[in-house]
Structure formats: structure tokens, C-alpha cells
Scaffold this active site. Sequence first.
Site, mmCIF file in Angstrom:
data_model
loop_
_atom_site.group_PDB
_atom_site.id
_atom_site.type_symbol
_atom_site.label_atom_id
_atom_site.label_comp_id
_atom_site.label_asym_id
_atom_site.label_seq_id
_atom_site.Cartn_x
_atom_site.Cartn_y
_atom_site.Cartn_z
ATOM 1 N N LYS A 43 0.857 -1.195 0.000
ATOM 2 C CA LYS A 43 0.000 0.000 0.000
ATOM 3 C C LYS A 43 0.889 1.239 0.000
ATOM 4 O O LYS A 43 1.871 1.290 0.756
ATOM 5 C CB LYS A 43 -0.898 -0.020 1.234
ATOM 6 C CG LYS A 43 -1.929 1.110 1.285
ATOM 7 C CD LYS A 43 -2.830 1.006 2.522
ATOM 8 C CE LYS A 43 -3.918 2.065 2.531
ATOM 9 N NZ LYS A 43 -4.793 1.973 3.707
ATOM 10 N N SER B 179 -9.970 2.333 2.710
ATOM 11 C CA SER B 179 -9.009 2.980 1.849
ATOM 12 C C SER B 179 -8.060 2.026 1.130
ATOM 13 O O SER B 179 -7.473 2.398 0.115
ATOM 14 C CB SER B 179 -8.173 3.955 2.668
ATOM 15 O OG SER B 179 -7.329 3.260 3.570
ATOM 16 N N SER C 271 -10.470 0.258 6.999
ATOM 17 C CA SER C 271 -9.796 0.349 5.699
ATOM 18 C C SER C 271 -9.129 -0.929 5.212
ATOM 19 O O SER C 271 -8.690 -0.978 4.064
ATOM 20 C CB SER C 271 -8.745 1.459 5.735
ATOM 21 O OG SER C 271 -9.347 2.708 5.540
#
Lengths: 95, 487
Positions: free
Chosen positions: B79, B159, B183
Site C-alpha cells: 500500500k 481505503s 480500511s
Amino acid sequence: MSVDDATVRKIARLARIEIHEDKVTKMANELNGILNWIEMLNEVDVNGVEPMASAVAIALPMRDDAVTDGNIQSSILKNAPKADSGFFVVPKSVE
Amino acid sequence: MTKLTELNLHQALSGLAAGDFTSTELTQSYLNSIEAQNASLNAYLVVTGDKALEMARASDARRAVGNAGALEGIPLGIKDLFCTKGVRTTAASKILGEFAPEYESSVTTNLWRDGAVMLGKLNLDEFAMGSSNETSAFGNVTNPWKRKGSNVALTPGGSSGGSAAAVAAHMCLGATATDTGGSIRQPAAFTGTVGIKPTYGRCSRYGIVAFASSLDQAGPIARNVKDSAIMLQSMMGHDAKDSTSLNVAVPDLVAAMAKGVKGMKIGIPKEYRVDGMPEEIENLWQQGIAWLKDAGAEIVDISLPHTKYALPAYYIVAPAEASSNLARYDGMRFGARVEGVDLTDTYEKSRATGFGEEVKRRILIGTYVLSAGYYDAYYLRAQKVRARILEDFTNAWTKCDAILTPTAPSAAFGLGEKSDDPIKMYLNDVFTVTANLAGLPAISIPAALDVDGLPLGLQIIGKALDEETVYSVASVMEQAANFSARP
């Protein structure tokens, strides 16, 4: 409690975010929408409750106040938008 | 030989150990998969192909001399909230400009220590603020899943939408992710993948771009429970560079998977039924209860009375912490600068240009609730409500060992469907945010498809530091669900 245009200008200044004058009222409305929803917290009985600041109830660890690295000037400046002779270059802040 | 990208993480580890293929071959297969799919899914912001092959060759060399780590040769996606030395790190924000960190996050350091290979950096909501990936400054990720008979582009959730989409589309064997209000778990539920947020303090936050420091926690998104256990075991561990990192032993999560749930008490919180939740999700929850009963668990009704206050409390605590954390982006020492007429004007222009709308909204809310005159009414009260939420769980643990809930109140929704209504978007996290506020471990596993053919997830919440029970329950649920659908 509701946010008016003057409050938006004030908090935007505190947060150092420029907001165009034609966007101020829109932002005030958005913030009020969220803050009105948050108002429901007033229903909760919090008498005698200690505020919780951390998810884990541990004492923060202490460490020696000692230098553990150094001589990394070029690393520190590597991502600077402007640098010169080993310094960050910033806009003039004292007249 | 089967296509290498068809193998999951633990199968790939066996294949590498048996010498069936090399990490270089495996890594190349994944780079090919990314090449073929990324233009349509937009999951990767940066593909580090040369670095990946270099790491893979080094891994093959280590294995050749009998020096293989727990993730030796496994290609992973990272990420883009994790700092990776020398590789551009954006947090999906324009304000970081061309920032390429001079240091590596502790979680990724642990993964490389164990032999993993980095494929690239994965897209996310800007600064991890969002539930649909639409706040990314580099365009949204698209969910590889589509509704049956429809071509409408769906959100992968957020997210960690890039992480979830990349795992679901076999563009990596597993991915790092972070979870501040849901998330990791909500995107996992939206993409038919497994996502866990461990106990706060299990994974070091050092080198992860900070959003809300008392809530942020890293974890993996993986294709199945065992892969997730292997990855998380590598990611966790004490780190002196993070003052909230817990100095406790890392449990054997793969071993915990075999323990079963016989005699275990599973709590079902009555407050996790919300208005407008599709009947299918309620039915799936009942199905999950039946699976655990069949496996010998005892089902107990519990109450978490402050559940409905969790999201509003979160939307004070998280923006307050974010407004402080994001004060560092001033255009002076790193990131993008927009020159103004003086110093203040430069700050204000840099931040106005660099931050997206949702990030600005949250900074302003945070600034407001922390400002003189409002601190007690908002921030202090929210912290007290947070204590009440933790107390709910503490009471529940006197009756049960783990809690079963749905992960999200809906399946993946269409891109653009909720983007004009912040509160509607925030409600995505209604079932996940309590575990962040209380610091508890929670996993989402894919449990079934809905009527449109989209995956739905169930969540298991455990006691603090009891990831082992979470994995015992998750493993039983995974076997019962036997979820094998693919996008």
C-alpha cells in the site's frame, strides 16, 4: 453549535489552508452536516468517565536521550522542494 | 505446470521449496499479470519491475544456499502509505510531490527480512481517508468484481482498495494494508479477500504515513486465512521506533488455525442490525452463526450498547489527530510547494493545492473540534465515549471469547454512488470502526455471494492480543463457507 462563514475562514487560517471566498459557504454547510450528525454524542452519559487517549493501556517506554545517528545531511535535504549549500530554502519570514 | 499466478501464497511457498519454480519465474508471472490488468483496474500507482526481479534473484540465491525465510521469494504489493526507501511514496496525495523516502517502514523491513519481493506500490484513498478509493489523487481503483450481467464499475472499497483489488485480481500473492476505521476489512469484504487488523500495537507504525495515530494499524490482505496468518506473523513484532509498539511475543497464527471452536463462546451483538441493511447480509450472519454452532461453538447474545456512537466519536477523534499529523505538510522540507507572496501564503497555497477535498474537510473538522472553546464539548467528550465503547467490549468478554458480525452494511457499490454525501460514505464503517476505537483485532473473511454475484464478508472480533482465537474461528468459518468464487 453551528459553523458560520467567519468560523470557516478562521479555522482555515488556523489550518493554513487557503479557501476561495466562493467556496466558504459550501464548506460551512458540509461541516455543519457532519457536526449535526456528531451531536448525537450528547445523548451519552459520560459522567465520571476518564477520557481515553490511547487504545493500549501501557505506560510509554523511556529511552536514553542519546544520539543514535548523524551525518545524514544529504538524506535529510534529498526531498526538499528547495535546498542550497546544505540548507532548506524557505520564503522570507522576517522583514 | 499450472499458471503460477493460480497458486496461493502457501502453495507458492511449497512450490519454491520443492524447486518446482524459482522466485524469478514467479515474480515475472506477477509482473505479467499486472501489465495485463493494471490499465483497467488502476491498483498499482508504481510498478517496481526491475527492483522486483532483482529482489527475486537475490531470494533465489538465498534459497540455493539453504537460507530461506518465512516469505522467501513471495511477490507482494505494498500500500502506498508505507515508506519504501528510494521508491516514490505518495499516500495517493499530490502534496507529497515526488517524495522518495530515505528510509523504510518497519513493517516492510520485516517482510524483506523474511525474503518477500516488492512488486510495487498500491493505490488508496488520499491519506487513507475514504471508503471507496475515490479520494485518491491518482484516480480510483476499480473492483475486479462486477454485478452479474452488468458492466457498471464498482468500488473496491477503501481505503486499501488497491491492495484488495490487486489480491482479488491475482496481481500479487498478498498485500500490505492499513486500517484506521475499517480500511482493511471493508475492501476485503468488497473483493472476496481476507483482511485482518491486528490488536493496536502489534504492527509498528514507523514509516507508515500517519492518519490518526491512536487508531492506525497495519495488516495484510490475502486470498485465504492461512496466507493471511503467514503474512501477519511476519509483519508483527516489537519495534523501538514506535512508542506504542507492544513488546510481546508474536503468536503462531498458523498453528492457531487448527484449534477449532469446540466449547468456544461466540457473542452476537444485537446492536449490529442497522436500518436498510439488505436481508441477505442478515441471512449470511445467521448462516455464520449456524456454521459455528455446527463446529461446536456456543452462541451467546450480547449487547454493545454504545455501538451507534462509535462512528460520530470516530469522526471527532480521527480528524483531530489527522489535523495535527497533517500539519507537517507545509511545503518546506519535503513534498510539493506552491510559492505565495510570503511564508503564510506559501503554506496556505501549498496545502490548498496539495490536499484533496475530503482531506481538507477532515483537517478543518479536526481543527474546529480542537480549537479553543470547543475542545471540551467535542474532543474530550468523544474520548469519553471512546472509553464507553471499550467498556462495552470489556463487559462482553465476560460472556464470550469472540464476536461475530457482518463486515459491511452492503456489498460493493457503484463508483460515484455515494461520493456526494460524506455521512452516507462514512456509514460503510459502521461495523468495523468499533474495533479501531477499542484497539481490538478483527478479521473479515469472504462468506458468500449476494444475489448480484458480489462477495459479502463476515467479521470476527477478538480480545486484545488474542489473534489466535480470531484465526481459530476464521479457519472454521472459511472451511464452512468454502468460498471459491472469482471475479
